[in-house]
Design an enzyme around this catalytic site. Sequence first.
Site, short mmCIF file in Angstrom:
data_model
loop_
_atom_site.label_atom_id
_atom_site.label_comp_id
_atom_site.label_asym_id
_atom_site.label_seq_id
_atom_site.Cartn_x
_atom_site.Cartn_y
_atom_site.Cartn_z
CG HIS A 1 30.14 10.91 72.85
ND1 HIS A 1 29.14 11.82 72.63
CD2 HIS A 1 29.75 9.79 72.21
CE1 HIS A 1 28.20 11.28 71.89
NE2 HIS A 1 28.54 10.05 71.61
CD GLU B 1 22.30 2.26 76.51
OE1 GLU B 1 21.12 2.57 76.74
OE2 GLU B 1 22.85 2.46 75.43
#
Lengths: 390, 379
Positions: free
Chosen positions: B190, B120
Amino acid sequence: MLAIISNVLRASAQRNGAAVITSARTYADFTTQATFEIKKCDVFKLDEGPATQVVLTRDEGLQYYRTMQTMRRMELKADQLYKQKIIRGFCHLYDGQEACAVGIEASINLSDHLITAYRAHGYTYTRGGTVKEIMAELTGRRGGIAKGKGGSMHMYCKHFYGGNGIVGAQVPLGAGVALACKYQGNNELCVCLYGDGAANQGQIFETYNMAALWKLPVIFICENNRYGMGTSVERAAASTDYFKRGEFIPGLRVDGMDVLCVREATRFAADHCRSGKGPILMELQTYRYHGHSMSDPGVSYRTREEIQEVRSKSDPISMLKDRMLSNNMASVEELKEIDVEVRKEIEDAAQFATTDPEPPLEELCNHIFCDMPSLEVRGTNPWAKLKSVS
Amino acid sequence: MAAAARLFIRGANSKLSIAPSSLGVTLLKLSPNCSSRTKTQRRHATHFTFQPDPVPSQYGPTQKMNLFQSITSALDNTLASDPTAVIFGEDVAFGGVFRCTVGLRDKYGKDRVFNTPLCEQGIVGFGIGVAVAGATAIAEIQFADYIFPAFDQIVNEAAKYRYRSGNLFDCGNLTIRAPWGCVGHGALYHSQSPEAFFAHCPGLKIVIPRGPIQAKGLLLSCIADKNPCIFFEPKILYRAAVEQVPEEPYTIPLSQAEILQEGSDVTLVSWGTQIHVLKEVASMAQEKLGVSCEVIDLQTILPWDIETVCKVVGFPLERTVQLSSFGLRCGQTEIIEVSLQADNKTERKTQNVGSHKDRKTSKSRWSKQDACLSVTRHR
């Protein structure tokens, strides 16, 4: 079988009146140990690799077989329970990779440390968790190994630091644990696992540098199962020689489907660390039969033929079974008996996992902090207060 | 690429509640409680009804699309009109784990829609570079929960680039997209709503749509905007939210809050999925309590439209209630609350109502009854 034969012989011998040597007990008819030739490991920055001739004793073989079979059955049961919606959320299954967990554990002690990513059910078992606790954690019950609050990805036990969700985040942690071992001078080491996808994360390289600089007793292990979720290694990595990625850290590439290979390589790596030479990197070439997680069918990025091929040619449990049977180290019945026992254990555990009650609401907010007077945590609205006890 | 299989997340299993006429029945339903769970494991999943917007008439012909399709449409428009536009992120090539980029690689080529490895920090850093060099960069972070390795790049590099170079360079061409918010089974990693972490960062824009029509318009505005933008997409709405979305490109202005419903007693301010909860609450409050609620969708979280909210609150309205999915402390709502109180000369009462973030046991509860309760208490 042999017992029957020996009984018949004995009976017939008695009838004949001949003196009879009481037939030896069945298990002594087995070979107690055998030497096997295993695949040579590729080495990087090392003069020599692990031994290629290894000795496996009957007891060890049976123990590895039982452990691997338990892990396999446990994962398949988890698959079943997930499809029945008894396990929810995320579930990453380890079947196919059993040889890695068992091989590693065979060469380290329970007093050593281990940390891995989210495909952790196998390691939780080899590190001392019971199948009951693991399954209850998957179903989120109070009998679970993390009291039902962790789930599939967050299982912990003594000297096993999980179970980590964020990819690659566990590697610097592992180096830290190794530093603590070195600092405390207890001759323990830390095995720090990650996958082929995580191998491209920046923090892994930061960790390599720290570990090598300070000569930390850490074994970095890259479990290369060829696919990072749905991306094959060729499409994700500029260099798929993961054992060389440590650059200044010596590396080994090991056949991760052969439990003896893994055991021998880990033994070599552990010796390397314990002798103060610093970190070492191992790449275990392995394979997972299931998809990345239960939401992934696992066939959109690889063919069913490929999965079948690996299952038929390199399955770790079959390989061990063949080795033992062909060297007369165990009988088919004996192994079948182990299978039956394992199946029963899993069934009992699943039963427990399905019927155990969930953790009570009072425990929902506990363990946010430590050593603080109990504080109030807001629930879904400002007037719904939950208590958090440290 | 065929890619029919959903790689990572199952489709949102949100149980859409029944038609508005049975709201009375819904009210009677008890607030889900852990200790009253039955053996059959009733799943108190994210309970809300998606309220579609009316069909827009000013942008041309429309097509029925859900949220991920409207995102794909926006990206398609961008790649068609802007030859420098590139889309990259983890698994975007086959269509993405939420199908937001389906078909784009086949249409525009593999040098414009490509996968990155699992990194990321690298993705955002790389994106900043692409943007600074003049190309339009649309980076995808697979889940907002994973944006933290990139936090340094976003806050320290992207946001400050223009300022520190005295306007010589900028990365305004950068847009970062990420699925956001509770989904019911997401648990720790999540389900996060990290907009508040970025809220103190000047130089950055944060946008969160409530449905497909807003999503396409806002995303196109973000891409066109000359500042680095983070566009959070409520993942539970990817399939659940279906509206008639214009096919042609159109923009919705940033930093403009939208008043969805006028009211005279209470103001409800929110963004993203919570808007639909608030709309239901507003009708319930009207029906059951005779309270008239004003519903405002902030849309842009940073910089947020303080004028509209203050103007609305400054009027005979006495109370402001905010609902955010970042339930616990120091969420975005706290920030807004403080700003409002600081700004208002007369003392107004504002109240923060959070919703429970997902726990592992998947109990995200935007209980309408809870929200309604909070409205009652204010009076």
